[in-house]
Design a protein around this motif. Structure first.
Motif, PDB file in Angstrom:
ATOM      1  N   VAL A  41      36.400  31.803  22.933  1.00  0.00           N
ATOM      2  CA  VAL A  41      35.517  30.707  22.991  1.00  0.00           C
ATOM      3  C   VAL A  41      35.800  29.633  22.397  1.00  0.00           C
ATOM      4  O   VAL A  41      35.971  29.712  20.136  1.00  0.00           O
ATOM      5  CB  VAL A  41      34.614  31.556  23.004  1.00  0.00           C
ATOM      6  CG1 VAL A  41      32.823  30.265  22.632  1.00  0.00           C
ATOM      7  CG2 VAL A  41      34.117  32.223  23.954  1.00  0.00           C
ATOM      8  N   MET A  42      35.949  28.157  21.950  1.00  0.00           N
ATOM      9  CA  MET A  42      36.056  27.236  21.667  1.00  0.00           C
ATOM     10  C   MET A  42      34.520  26.434  21.532  1.00  0.00           C
ATOM     11  O   MET A  42      33.987  26.435  21.893  1.00  0.00           O
ATOM     12  CB  MET A  42      36.850  26.145  21.980  1.00  0.00           C
ATOM     13  CG  MET A  42      38.004  26.782  22.341  1.00  0.00           C
ATOM     14  SD  MET A  42      38.580  25.563  23.142  1.00  0.00           S
ATOM     15  CE  MET A  42      40.628  25.945  22.997  1.00  0.00           C
ATOM     16  N   THR A  43      34.684  26.187  20.279  1.00  0.00           N
ATOM     17  CA  THR A  43      33.296  25.164  18.981  1.00  0.00           C
ATOM     18  C   THR A  43      34.065  23.702  20.053  1.00  0.00           C
ATOM     19  O   THR A  43      34.745  23.413  20.372  1.00  0.00           O
ATOM     20  CB  THR A  43      33.148  25.105  18.336  1.00  0.00           C
ATOM     21  OG1 THR A  43      34.249  24.823  17.270  1.00  0.00           O
ATOM     22  CG2 THR A  43      32.689  26.674  17.417  1.00  0.00           C
ATOM     23  N   THR A  44      32.924  22.878  19.700  1.00  0.00           N
ATOM     24  CA  THR A  44      33.051  21.844  19.855  1.00  0.00           C
ATOM     25  C   THR A  44      34.110  20.951  19.075  1.00  0.00           C
ATOM     26  O   THR A  44      34.776  20.264  19.476  1.00  0.00           O
ATOM     27  CB  THR A  44      31.745  20.495  19.929  1.00  0.00           C
ATOM     28  OG1 THR A  44      30.776  20.946  20.834  1.00  0.00           O
ATOM     29  CG2 THR A  44      32.597  19.460  20.453  1.00  0.00           C
ATOM     30  N   GLU A  45      34.389  21.227  17.697  1.00  0.00           N
ATOM     31  CA  GLU A  45      35.010  21.075  16.757  1.00  0.00           C
ATOM     32  C   GLU A  45      36.796  21.426  17.435  1.00  0.00           C
ATOM     33  O   GLU A  45      37.623  21.368  16.855  1.00  0.00           O
ATOM     34  CB  GLU A  45      34.934  21.512  15.278  1.00  0.00           C
ATOM     35  CG  GLU A  45      34.538  20.515  14.417  1.00  0.00           C
ATOM     36  CD  GLU A  45      35.172  19.838  14.674  1.00  0.00           C
ATOM     37  OE1 GLU A  45      36.516  18.488  14.087  1.00  0.00           O
ATOM     38  OE2 GLU A  45      33.796  18.263  15.364  1.00  0.00           O
ATOM     39  N   PHE A  50      41.891  20.409  19.891  1.00  0.00           N
ATOM     40  CA  PHE A  50      42.525  21.309  20.283  1.00  0.00           C
ATOM     41  C   PHE A  50      43.378  19.960  20.867  1.00  0.00           C
ATOM     42  O   PHE A  50      44.720  19.787  21.470  1.00  0.00           O
ATOM     43  CB  PHE A  50      42.784  22.418  21.581  1.00  0.00           C
ATOM     44  CG  PHE A  50      43.151  22.972  22.547  1.00  0.00           C
ATOM     45  CD1 PHE A  50      43.981  24.186  21.982  1.00  0.00           C
ATOM     46  CD2 PHE A  50      43.185  22.106  23.700  1.00  0.00           C
ATOM     47  CE1 PHE A  50      44.758  24.068  23.020  1.00  0.00           C
ATOM     48  CE2 PHE A  50      44.470  22.805  24.547  1.00  0.00           C
ATOM     49  CZ  PHE A  50      44.843  23.539  24.178  1.00  0.00           C
ATOM     50  N   ILE A  51      42.599  19.234  21.855  1.00  0.00           N
ATOM     51  CA  ILE A  51      42.021  18.265  22.860  1.00  0.00           C
ATOM     52  C   ILE A  51      43.991  17.387  21.731  1.00  0.00           C
ATOM     53  O   ILE A  51      44.812  16.723  21.712  1.00  0.00           O
ATOM     54  CB  ILE A  51      41.957  17.804  22.972  1.00  0.00           C
ATOM     55  CG1 ILE A  51      40.969  18.296  24.120  1.00  0.00           C
ATOM     56  CG2 ILE A  51      41.815  15.670  23.217  1.00  0.00           C
ATOM     57  CD1 ILE A  51      39.544  17.945  24.484  1.00  0.00           C
ATOM     58  N   GLN A  52      43.322  17.112  20.015  1.00  0.00           N
ATOM     59  CA  GLN A  52      44.032  15.884  19.499  1.00  0.00           C
ATOM     60  C   GLN A  52      45.412  16.921  19.184  1.00  0.00           C
ATOM     61  O   GLN A  52      46.720  15.946  18.855  1.00  0.00           O
ATOM     62  CB  GLN A  52      43.574  15.852  18.393  1.00  0.00           C
ATOM     63  CG  GLN A  52      42.201  15.399  18.344  1.00  0.00           C
ATOM     64  CD  GLN A  52      41.394  14.880  17.323  1.00  0.00           C
ATOM     65  OE1 GLN A  52      41.424  15.751  16.536  1.00  0.00           O
ATOM     66  NE2 GLN A  52      40.121  13.630  16.952  1.00  0.00           N
ATOM     67  N   ASP A  53      45.917  17.571  18.869  1.00  0.00           N
ATOM     68  CA  ASP A  53      46.943  18.563  18.999  1.00  0.00           C
ATOM     69  C   ASP A  53      47.700  18.790  19.966  1.00  0.00           C
ATOM     70  O   ASP A  53      49.109  18.214  19.672  1.00  0.00           O
ATOM     71  CB  ASP A  53      46.773  19.978  18.337  1.00  0.00           C
ATOM     72  CG  ASP A  53      45.918  20.189  16.851  1.00  0.00           C
ATOM     73  OD1 ASP A  53      45.659  19.546  16.369  1.00  0.00           O
ATOM     74  OD2 ASP A  53      45.483  21.161  16.424  1.00  0.00           O
ATOM     75  N   ASN A  54      47.404  18.652  20.556  1.00  0.00           N
ATOM     76  CA  ASN A  54      48.069  18.441  22.311  1.00  0.00           C
ATOM     77  C   ASN A  54      48.274  17.433  22.347  1.00  0.00           C
ATOM     78  O   ASN A  54      49.859  17.283  23.258  1.00  0.00           O
ATOM     79  CB  ASN A  54      46.857  19.450  23.445  1.00  0.00           C
ATOM     80  CG  ASN A  54      47.962  19.244  24.570  1.00  0.00           C
ATOM     81  OD1 ASN A  54      48.581  20.370  25.230  1.00  0.00           O
ATOM     82  ND2 ASN A  54      47.646  18.654  25.627  1.00  0.00           N
TER      83      ASN A  54
END
Length: 184
Positions: A41-45, A50-54
């Motif tokens: 489960v992911m927090t907003t952070e 994840f999006i930035q790293d991807n």
């Protein structure tokens, strides 16, 4: 960096963007969605990171998973995501995975996304073999793979310690010639 963009009747499969954060977090923070997935489960952070790293990854680098957003073309909302990885030792082999938001399931989006990805990999990129590994308890994913004529090749019994317990996995695959036969 190759920007992937796969269009189907109702979907646009494309790179994730920070503007997807809210929609992405809605389903990636749902324990029912993460139940059979390799992520927690992911927090907003977590989702933002994840999006930035991807965003540093692009299609075609052997051994590297790249996550793509699945966008509803009509609403322009992110309804899920998928991942593609070319085999580290043979780039004619790809592994894939799909996650659809709990708010968008049972509408045929997973099958449409899967067929779009298969068309891209087999017909555009000349991939020879596509593999998907699925939790043995994930009946919806198993049924999706069978409905698109993936063949079960393996059943691994308690081969992975996953979310606090030993889990079993199934391996499915499809070859380019099977894809071509399916289309006839």
């Amino acid at each position: 960096m190759e920007k992937l963009n796969i269009k189907t009747t109702r979907l646009n499969i494309r790179h994730l963007e920070l503007s997807d954060l809210s929609d992405f977090h809605i389903y990636r923070s749902n324990p029912e969605i993460t139940k059979y997935q390799g992520f927690e489960v992911m927090t907003t952070e977590d989702a933002k990171k994840f999006i930035q790293d991807n965003s540093k990854f692009s299609f075609g680098n052997p051994g590297e998973w790249v996550q793509y957003g699945i966008e509803n073309s009509n609403t322009r909302k992110l309804i899920g995501d998928c991942a593609i990885k070319l085999d580290q030792h043979d780039t004619r082999i790809a592994e894939i995975g799909i996650t659809i938001s709990n708010l968008e399931q049972r509408k045929g989006f997973a099958k449409e996304a899967l067929l779009g990805i298969l068309t891209f990999l087999f017909d555009t990129k000349g991939i020879y073999r596509i593999v998907e590994i699925v939790d043995a308890e994930n009946i919806a994913s198993i049924n999706l793979l069978k409905s698109t004529r993936f063949k079960q090749e393996g059943h691994f019994i308690e081969n992975i310690f996953f979310k606090g317990k030993w889990g079993s996995e199934l391996q499915f695959a499809m070859l380019k010639r099977e894809w071509d036969e399916r289309k006839q």
